[in-house]
Write an enzyme that holds these catalytic residues in place. Structure first.
Site, short mmCIF file in Angstrom:
data_model
loop_
_atom_site.label_atom_id
_atom_site.label_comp_id
_atom_site.label_asym_id
_atom_site.label_seq_id
_atom_site.Cartn_x
_atom_site.Cartn_y
_atom_site.Cartn_z
N ASP A 31 36.78 44.72 32.24
CA ASP A 31 36.56 44.02 33.80
C ASP A 31 36.24 45.50 34.15
O ASP A 31 37.23 46.17 34.58
CB ASP A 31 37.62 43.15 34.18
CG ASP A 31 37.08 42.41 35.69
OD1 ASP A 31 37.24 41.33 35.59
OD2 ASP A 31 36.99 42.89 36.57
N ILE A 32 35.65 45.38 35.01
CA ILE A 32 35.25 46.42 36.36
C ILE A 32 36.25 46.91 37.32
O ILE A 32 36.28 47.72 37.89
CB ILE A 32 33.73 46.64 36.99
CG1 ILE A 32 33.89 45.07 37.09
CG2 ILE A 32 32.45 47.20 36.02
CD1 ILE A 32 31.88 45.63 38.44
N ASN A 87 38.69 30.78 35.95
CA ASN A 87 38.52 30.97 37.34
C ASN A 87 37.13 29.09 37.57
O ASN A 87 36.15 29.65 36.61
CB ASN A 87 38.14 31.47 38.50
CG ASN A 87 39.82 31.82 38.43
OD1 ASN A 87 40.41 31.52 38.49
ND2 ASN A 87 39.59 33.46 38.39
N GLY A 93 38.31 30.69 42.95
CA GLY A 93 38.52 32.07 42.77
C GLY A 93 37.46 32.76 41.77
O GLY A 93 37.38 33.82 41.77
N GLN A 94 36.85 31.92 41.66
CA GLN A 94 35.76 31.98 40.88
C GLN A 94 34.54 32.79 41.92
O GLN A 94 33.63 32.53 42.46
CB GLN A 94 35.03 30.59 40.17
CG GLN A 94 33.21 31.26 39.00
CD GLN A 94 33.02 30.53 38.19
OE1 GLN A 94 33.19 28.96 38.58
NE2 GLN A 94 32.39 30.17 37.65
N SER A 95 33.80 34.41 41.63
CA SER A 95 33.32 34.99 41.77
C SER A 95 32.05 35.15 41.41
O SER A 95 30.51 35.76 41.55
CB SER A 95 33.35 36.20 42.57
OG SER A 95 33.65 36.88 41.30
N HIS A 100 33.42 32.85 31.88
CA HIS A 100 33.98 34.08 31.37
C HIS A 100 36.13 33.59 31.41
O HIS A 100 36.02 33.33 32.25
CB HIS A 100 34.10 35.23 32.51
CG HIS A 100 34.19 34.93 33.86
ND1 HIS A 100 33.12 34.66 34.67
CD2 HIS A 100 35.22 34.98 34.32
CE1 HIS A 100 33.39 34.23 35.96
NE2 HIS A 100 34.78 35.07 35.96
N HIS A 102 38.95 35.51 30.94
CA HIS A 102 39.95 36.51 32.00
C HIS A 102 40.90 36.95 30.58
O HIS A 102 42.00 35.71 30.67
CB HIS A 102 40.53 36.21 32.69
CG HIS A 102 39.71 36.64 33.88
ND1 HIS A 102 39.27 38.05 34.91
CD2 HIS A 102 39.01 35.85 34.93
CE1 HIS A 102 38.49 37.54 36.03
NE2 HIS A 102 38.01 35.88 35.87
P1 AMP Z 1 36.14 36.10 38.97
O1 AMP Z 1 36.41 35.70 40.44
O2 AMP Z 1 36.74 34.59 37.94
O3 AMP Z 1 34.27 35.34 38.50
O4 AMP Z 1 36.03 36.81 37.85
C1 AMP Z 1 34.23 38.19 37.97
C2 AMP Z 1 35.12 38.98 37.34
O5 AMP Z 1 33.88 39.80 37.05
C3 AMP Z 1 35.79 39.94 38.56
O6 AMP Z 1 37.09 39.69 37.85
C4 AMP Z 1 34.65 41.19 38.84
O7 AMP Z 1 35.95 42.02 38.45
C5 AMP Z 1 34.30 40.81 37.39
N1 AMP Z 1 33.27 41.73 37.22
C6 AMP Z 1 31.79 41.54 38.25
N2 AMP Z 1 30.84 42.33 37.71
C7 AMP Z 1 30.96 43.22 36.99
C8 AMP Z 1 30.23 43.95 35.77
N3 AMP Z 1 28.97 43.98 35.97
N4 AMP Z 1 31.33 44.05 35.06
C9 AMP Z 1 32.78 43.71 34.21
N5 AMP Z 1 32.65 42.76 35.62
C10 AMP Z 1 32.74 42.50 36.34
#
Ligand code: AMP
Length: 114
Positions: A31-32, A87, A93-95, A100, A102
Site C-alpha cells: 500500500d502506498i 471495505n 471506508g472503500q476509496s 482488495h 488489506h
Molecule cells: P480502501 O480505502 O479500502 O479502498 O483502500 C484503498 C487503499 O489503496 C488505500 O489504503 C490506499 O492507500 C491504497 N492505494 C491507492 N492507490 C494506490 C496505489 N497506486 N498503489 C498502492 N496502494 C494504493
C-alpha cells in the site's frame, strides 16, 4: 480491464507498484499509504468493484485471493499475527473500487475497528 481503475492498471503492469506476489488470478503489492509496518493489498486481477458485487462465479478467484493472503503472510514472516480488512462501499471506508484485501501486520490492533 477497466481503463480508469488504478488497480486494473497495476495488474496490467501499466502503473508502478511494489509487487510482492503474483499468480494468474491474483496480485499483491504494498500500500502506498501504509497503516501498519506491513500493509499489503491483495487483489483479483479481474475487475470486481466491491464485495457487494460478488457473484457465485467469483468464488474461485476470491478463494485464490484468500490463499494468496496466507502465502504472502508466510513469505513476509507475519503469519503468526495479521489482520485482513475489506471495505465495501464508500461509507465503510472503500476509496478504490476494485476489490482488495488489506493485509496489516507488525503492530497491535484494536477491536472493534474504527
Ligand atoms: P480502501 O480505502 O479500502 O479502498 O483502500 C484503498 C487503499 O489503496 C488505500 O489504503 C490506499 O492507500 C491504497 N492505494 C491507492 N492507490 C494506490 C496505489 N497506486 N498503489 C498502492 N496502494 C494504493
Amino acid at each position: 480491464m477497466v481503463n480508469d481503475c488504478v488497480f486494473c492498471q497495476i495488474a496490467a503492469g501499466l502503473h508502478p507498484a511494489d509487487v510482492v506476489y503474483e499468480s494468474g488470478t491474483v496480485l499483491a503489492f504494498r500500500d502506498i499509504h501504509p497503516q501498519a509496518p506491513t500493509h499489503i493489498l491483495i487483489i483479483p486481477r479481474k475487475h470486481i468493484a466491491r464485495i457487494a458485487d460478488l457473484q457465485p462465479a467469483d468464488a474461485a478467484v476470491m478463494g485464490d485471493v484468500m490463499i494468496a493472503a496466507r502465502l504472502v503472510a508466510e513469505q513476509i514472516g507475519v503469519d503468526d499475527a495479521f489482520r485482513l480488512v475489506v471495505n465495501s462501499g464508500r461509507s465503510a471506508g472503500q476509496s478504490v473500487f476494485h476489490i482488495h484485501v488489506h493485509l496489516l501486520a507488525g503492530r497491535r490492533f484494536g477491536w472493534p475497528p474504527g
